[in-house]
Write an enzyme that holds these catalytic residues in place. Structure first.
Site, PDB file in Angstrom:
ATOM      1  N   GLU A   1     -46.958  14.041 101.093  1.00 12.94           N
ATOM      2  CA  GLU A   1     -46.248  14.014 100.293  1.00 12.94           C
ATOM      3  C   GLU A   1     -46.423  15.848 100.265  1.00 12.94           C
ATOM      4  O   GLU A   1     -46.891  16.189 100.842  1.00 12.94           O
ATOM      5  CB  GLU A   1     -46.947  13.461  98.828  1.00 12.94           C
ATOM      6  CG  GLU A   1     -48.418  13.778  98.195  1.00 12.94           C
ATOM      7  CD  GLU A   1     -49.252  13.116  97.609  1.00 12.94           C
ATOM      8  OE1 GLU A   1     -49.200  11.987  97.254  1.00 12.94           O
ATOM      9  OE2 GLU A   1     -50.423  13.653  97.790  1.00 12.94           O
TER      10      GLU A   1
ATOM     11  N   ASP B   1     -51.019  20.443  92.000  1.00 17.52           N
ATOM     12  CA  ASP B   1     -49.836  20.120  92.481  1.00 17.52           C
ATOM     13  C   ASP B   1     -49.291  21.550  92.323  1.00 17.52           C
ATOM     14  O   ASP B   1     -48.261  22.113  91.568  1.00 17.52           O
ATOM     15  CB  ASP B   1     -49.053  20.422  92.166  1.00 17.52           C
ATOM     16  CG  ASP B   1     -50.036  17.822  91.986  1.00 17.52           C
ATOM     17  OD1 ASP B   1     -50.749  18.254  92.544  1.00 17.52           O
ATOM     18  OD2 ASP B   1     -49.968  17.668  91.366  1.00 17.52           O
TER      19      ASP B   1
END
Length: 473
Positions: free
Chosen positions: A238, A61
């Site tokens: 997401e 991420d």
């Protein structure tokens, strides 16, 4: 001897920093009486982005800021999911070995004592903010979004950070992956959340912000997973990231399970549109960035954007594994590594993501000087030229130097294949033909044998004693 070459024509593309990978095999052309131009830029300077891969190991991420006073800052998820980290460097490559500072650790129990996921670091109004997702110690998957603030100039200093609290949304539900951006004087937040009435894991929402830790409008759902590539393993939208260019707001996101099926999608809105209206956003039907077996990059996604050291070249930041098979839950596999590569743009102003590139040096594209909007590409194993192809990866090559001063031209999306010349036929094969780049007035010519060169004729790439000059970009 001088290089008889117009550098502005020869080396189209973004300015970059000096790096490894020279124009090996480039020979000098005589230009008696002509002023001596500067030496041509290296392939690394043309590409403009570090090719260190992975850039940072075991950091998922990934979020890299644009340079702030000449400094990049990085944060991302650690495999232990127990802390927030920040590192900095003056170059993207420097982030690889930069010392990492732990700016916050989860409490031993209670709220925020569970999984700590996907931090993002933002500079808003002269202060630093970190948006991150956290579970609770007795339910690590009771994920909600929280905000930290620091008034210090250096976000690596733990002493500056204070918790502003939980980001309150329309309903209390699974919430993560918040990102913030400013557009035309307004600050926005985009995030992923589960909505009670929708049978999916998470959808994407946008709201205007009253301040960096408070929503200032009701949320608008702008995307939910419905397409076949978005619902593999889990029904997920997401990891949003925003890039505003060419009169449009581009919003990337990730979908499906966090294994090799993980992929990136794209939403687009007109820059003049009301971003809080769902109808302003159009989802591209197909994913824009997916697993590639040939380059051994699996599950690319949860991206962010930054710029190269020149301040102009857009850079795609993402994580991916270098193997497909995972033992156990992929969420707990530690080897989602941070990677970066150049983001390209089509002539119509839309982004070209290409593929997650594999190991190797800087990448170039070749355009015939007589058709500068065209690019050398391969269709199957046939080498040809086409105007502004959308399949970026088929136009990307690496020049691989040999000890004798020649080079071979490696395909980026077919790394086991090289440009090969057989008579006048130019194709891809496992054994490449040695070539030499020769500087010319309008670019470089590519010599494949004594007196024989690559030539472009109306989209066909062939071999002739008459050379075509190619621009490198």
């Amino acid at each position: 001897m001088t290089y008889a070459i117009d550098r502005r024509t020869l080396l189209r593309g973004s300015l970059g920093v000096t790096g490894a990978g020279a124009l090996a095999g480039l020979t000098a052309a005589s230009a008696e009486g002509a002023p001596a131009p500067k030496p041509p830029r290296t392939d690394a300077e043309i590409y403009g982005v570090t090719t260190k891969d992975p850039l940072i190991s075991q950091r998922a991420d990934p979020w890299i800021t644009r340079p702030v006073n000449g400094t990049y800052y990085f944060t991302g998820s650690v495999p232990e999911y127990d802390r927030l980290v920040v590192r900095s460097a003056s170059t993207l490559a420097g982030l690889s070995t930069a010392e990492e500072s732990v700016i916050w650790r989860r409490p031993a129990s209670g709220t925020m004592g569970g999984h700590i996921w996907a931090p993002e670091l933002h500079r808003i109004g002269g202060r630093w903010y970190i948006y991150f997702a956290a579970g609770d110690s007795d339910d690590v998957f009771r994920i909600r979004t929280y905000v930290l603030e620091s008034a210090l100039d250096d976000p690596r200093d733990p002493a500056g950070w204070t918790l502003k609290g939980k980001l309150v949304t329309e309903w209390d539900g699974f919430t993560l992956d918040a990102t913030s951006f400013s557009h035309r004087g307004k600050q926005y937040l985009v995030w992923a959340q589960s909505e009670p009435e929708i049978a999916v894991n998470s959808s994407l929402y946008i709201a205007r912000m009253a301040n960096p830790w408070t929503l200032g409008s009701k949320p608008t759902r702008i995307a939910t997973p419905t397409l076949s590539w978005e619902i593999l393993g889990y029904r997920v939208n997401e990891g949003p990231a925003v890039l505003i260019r060419n009169g449009r707001v581009f919003l990337t996101f990730s979908a499906s399970a966090t294994d090799a099926r993980y992929a990136m999608g794209l939403l687009t809105a007109d820059a003049d549109a009301d971003l809080l209206q769902r109808s302003s956003w159009v989802k591209t039907p197909d994913p824009v960035f997916v697993t590639n077996e040939r380059t051994k990059r699996y599950g690319p996604g949860h991206n962010s954007f930054t710029v190269a050291e020149d301040g102009k070249t857009d850079v795609l930041v993402y994580h991916a594994r270098d193997y497909r098979d995972i033992t156990g839950d992929p969420l707990y596999d530690p080897n989602r590594h941070t990677r970066v590569q150049k983001l390209y743009w089509h002539e119509d102003g839309t982004p070209l993501f290409g593929i997650p590139v594999g190991d190797g040096g800087p990448i170039v594209r070749l355009s015939p000087a007589d058709a500068p909007q065209w690019f050398v590409r391969h269709t199957g194993d046939v080498i040809e030229a086409a105007r502004a192809p959308r399949d970026l990866e088929k136009t990307q090559f690496r020049f691989i130097p040999a000890a004798d001063g020649t080079e071979t031209m490696q395909s980026v999306d077919e790394p086991a294949k090289f440009v090969t010349v057989t008579g006048t036929t130019v194709s891809l094969s496992a054994t490449g033909t040695p070539v030499t780049r020769v500087a010319s007035r309008d670019g470089v010519t590519v010599r494949v044998a004594a007196g024989r060169y690559l030539r472009h004729v109306k989209g066909t790439i062939t071999v002739s004693d008459r050379a075509t000059a190619f621009l490198l970009s």
